[in-house]
Motif scaffolding. Structure first.
Motif, PDB file in Angstrom:
ATOM      1  N   CYS A 176      25.726   8.244 -30.310  1.00 45.73           N
ATOM      2  CA  CYS A 176      26.965   7.430 -30.375  1.00 45.73           C
ATOM      3  C   CYS A 176      26.567   6.395 -29.298  1.00 45.73           C
ATOM      4  N   ALA A 177      26.473   5.050 -29.629  1.00 44.49           N
ATOM      5  CA  ALA A 177      26.313   4.097 -28.450  1.00 44.49           C
ATOM      6  C   ALA A 177      27.499   2.911 -28.632  1.00 44.49           C
ATOM      7  N   ASP A 178      28.586   3.520 -29.088  1.00 45.15           N
ATOM      8  CA  ASP A 178      29.964   2.751 -29.051  1.00 45.15           C
ATOM      9  C   ASP A 178      30.155   2.251 -27.510  1.00 45.15           C
ATOM     10  N   ARG A 196      23.621  -6.079 -21.278  1.00 48.64           N
ATOM     11  CA  ARG A 196      22.110  -6.037 -21.603  1.00 48.64           C
ATOM     12  C   ARG A 196      21.466  -4.962 -21.142  1.00 48.64           C
ATOM     13  N   TYR A 197      21.562  -4.702 -19.862  1.00 48.68           N
ATOM     14  CA  TYR A 197      21.139  -3.503 -18.946  1.00 48.68           C
ATOM     15  C   TYR A 197      21.457  -2.264 -19.314  1.00 48.68           C
ATOM     16  N   GLU A 200       9.304  -0.468 -26.500  1.00 44.05           N
ATOM     17  CA  GLU A 200      10.061  -1.741 -26.739  1.00 44.05           C
ATOM     18  C   GLU A 200      10.709  -2.322 -25.410  1.00 44.05           C
ATOM     19  N   ASN A 201      10.845  -1.489 -24.401  1.00 45.13           N
ATOM     20  CA  ASN A 201      11.522  -2.048 -23.145  1.00 45.13           C
ATOM     21  C   ASN A 201      10.504  -2.183 -21.819  1.00 45.13           C
ATOM     22  N   SER A 255      22.367  -0.135 -24.679  1.00 48.37           N
ATOM     23  CA  SER A 255      22.353  -1.572 -25.342  1.00 48.37           C
ATOM     24  C   SER A 255      20.823  -1.798 -25.679  1.00 48.37           C
ATOM     25  N   LEU A 256      20.006  -1.095 -25.010  1.00 46.05           N
ATOM     26  CA  LEU A 256      18.521  -1.167 -25.133  1.00 46.05           C
ATOM     27  C   LEU A 256      17.908  -0.892 -26.301  1.00 46.05           C
TER      28      LEU A 256
END
Length: 157
Positions: free
Chosen positions: A31-33, A140-141, A107-108, A145-146
């Motif tokens: 979960c990235a809420d 963003r960091y 990707e990061n 979020s990444l």
């Protein structure tokens, strides 16, 4: 409830590279809420399940539990959102605190961030010479979020 008080900074030079042993971390989000995250992580040979509340400035609730390594790997492979966040972490003692420097992969790649956990929101601490601009409040960091907006897709950092 555990409370995490953390400040986050960009890294401005290479001096940190010789200061700590890199450990590979693989992590994903069930979960990235923005109000809550549930993260699975493998760090070295340890599996962890971490639940975090919404950030209130530099502080948020945090609960972390060890889980069997094979179960962590299965959760990462089968249930976590993509892409996974992979990075090398170095823990670097400096002036009474431990800085965690994360060098992101995949990707990061190209993103290097240093974090310091503090005992209080107003705790004073010294900055190593490899610390740059503070990005504590910049969403963003956030690792969560990444996965939705990897560093490689940013037009500028």
């Amino acid at each position: 409830m555990g409370v995490e008080i953390e400040r986050k900074f960009l890294v401005v030079n290479e001096a940190w590279r010789s200061l700590g042993e890199p450990v590979l971390l693989r992590q994903g989000y069930l979960c990235a809420d923005p109000l809550r995250t549930v993260r699975v992580r493998i760090e070295g040979d340890q599996g962890l399940l971490t639940i975090k509340s919404k950030n209130e400035g530099a502080a948020r609730g945090e609960w972390e539990y060890p889980i069997p390594l094979l179960e962590a790997a299965e959760l990462l492979d089968r249930l976590c959102e993509r892409p996974l966040v992979e990075k090398y972490r170095r823990r670097i003692p400096y002036a009474g605190f431990v800085w965690e420097v994360d060098e992101f992969l995949g990707e990061n790649a190209g993103l290097v961030v240093a974090e310091i956990e503090l005992p209080a929101v107003d705790a004073e601490f010294a900055l190593p010479d490899w610390i740059g601009r503070e990005v504590t409040g910049d969403k963003r960091y956030y690792n969560s979020s990444l996965i939705r907006s990897p560093y490689s897709t940013w037009t500028h950092a």
